[in-house]
Design an enzyme around this catalytic site. Structure first.
Site, PDB file in Angstrom:
ATOM      1  N   ARG A  26      15.694 -63.767  26.543  1.00 38.88           N
ATOM      2  CA  ARG A  26      14.825 -62.591  26.398  1.00 38.88           C
ATOM      3  C   ARG A  26      15.302 -61.456  27.293  1.00 38.88           C
ATOM      4  O   ARG A  26      15.316 -60.302  26.884  1.00 38.88           O
ATOM      5  CB  ARG A  26      13.377 -62.959  26.716  1.00 38.88           C
ATOM      6  CG  ARG A  26      12.749 -63.876  25.663  1.00 38.88           C
ATOM      7  CD  ARG A  26      11.370 -64.325  26.084  1.00 38.88           C
ATOM      8  NE  ARG A  26      11.442 -65.038  27.354  1.00 38.88           N
ATOM      9  CZ  ARG A  26      10.407 -65.218  28.176  1.00 38.88           C
ATOM     10  NH1 ARG A  26       9.233 -64.726  27.894  1.00 38.88           N
ATOM     11  NH2 ARG A  26      10.557 -65.887  29.299  1.00 38.88           N
ATOM     12  N   ASN A  45       9.058 -65.738  23.655  1.00 41.54           N
ATOM     13  CA  ASN A  45       9.304 -67.126  23.274  1.00 41.54           C
ATOM     14  C   ASN A  45       8.191 -67.591  22.349  1.00 41.54           C
ATOM     15  O   ASN A  45       7.020 -67.279  22.578  1.00 41.54           O
ATOM     16  CB  ASN A  45       9.317 -68.027  24.511  1.00 41.54           C
ATOM     17  CG  ASN A  45      10.600 -67.904  25.310  1.00 41.54           C
ATOM     18  OD1 ASN A  45      11.623 -67.478  24.810  1.00 41.54           O
ATOM     19  ND2 ASN A  45      10.536 -68.279  26.580  1.00 41.54           N
TER      20      ASN A  45
END
Length: 98
Positions: A26, A45
Site C-alpha cells: 500500500r 487491504n
C-alpha cells in the site's frame, strides 16, 4: 463511450491478488500515485488477502498506475490485477492508505 474525453477525470478501481499484504504494497502504491501526480484515491487491504486500489484522475495517469501495479518492481508478488472503470464519485482530497 467510444470517444471518451481524455481531459475528463475517471475512476479506476483495481483489485490486486497475490502476496501483497504485509510487504509494504500500500505504501509503494501510494508513492507511485504521488510520483505520477494528479491522482487521488486510496489503497486498502481486503480481508481476503487482496489489496484494493481506487484512483481518480485523467485516464492516462490511471493507466500509468495500473502499469506499475502489473510491473516487475512491486513489493511482494502480484499474481493478477482486475480493474473496473467508472465515473468519478464524490472525489478524494489526496491519495491515502486506509
Amino acid at each position: 463511450m467510444h470517444d471518451h474525453d481524455s481531459s475528463r477525470p475517471v475512476r479506476v478501481t483495481a483489485w490486486v491478488r497475490g502476496r501483497v499484504q504485509q510487504v509494504g504494497f500500500r505504501w509503494w502504491t501510494r508513492a507511485r500515485a504521488l510520483e505520477i501526480g494528479g491522482l487521488t484515491g486510496y489503497t486498502s487491504n481486503l480481508g481476503d488477502g487482496r489489496v484494493q486500489v481506487v484512483a481518480e484522475g485523467l485516464r492516462a495517469e490511471c493507466e500509468q498506475l495500473l502499469v506499475a501495479l502489473r510491473g516487475p518492481d512491486t513489493p511482494g508478488q502480484v499474481s493478477g490485477v482486475t480493474e473496473i472503470w467508472s465515473a468519478t464519485g464524490e472525489g478524494y482530497p489526496d491519495f491515502v492508505i486506509r
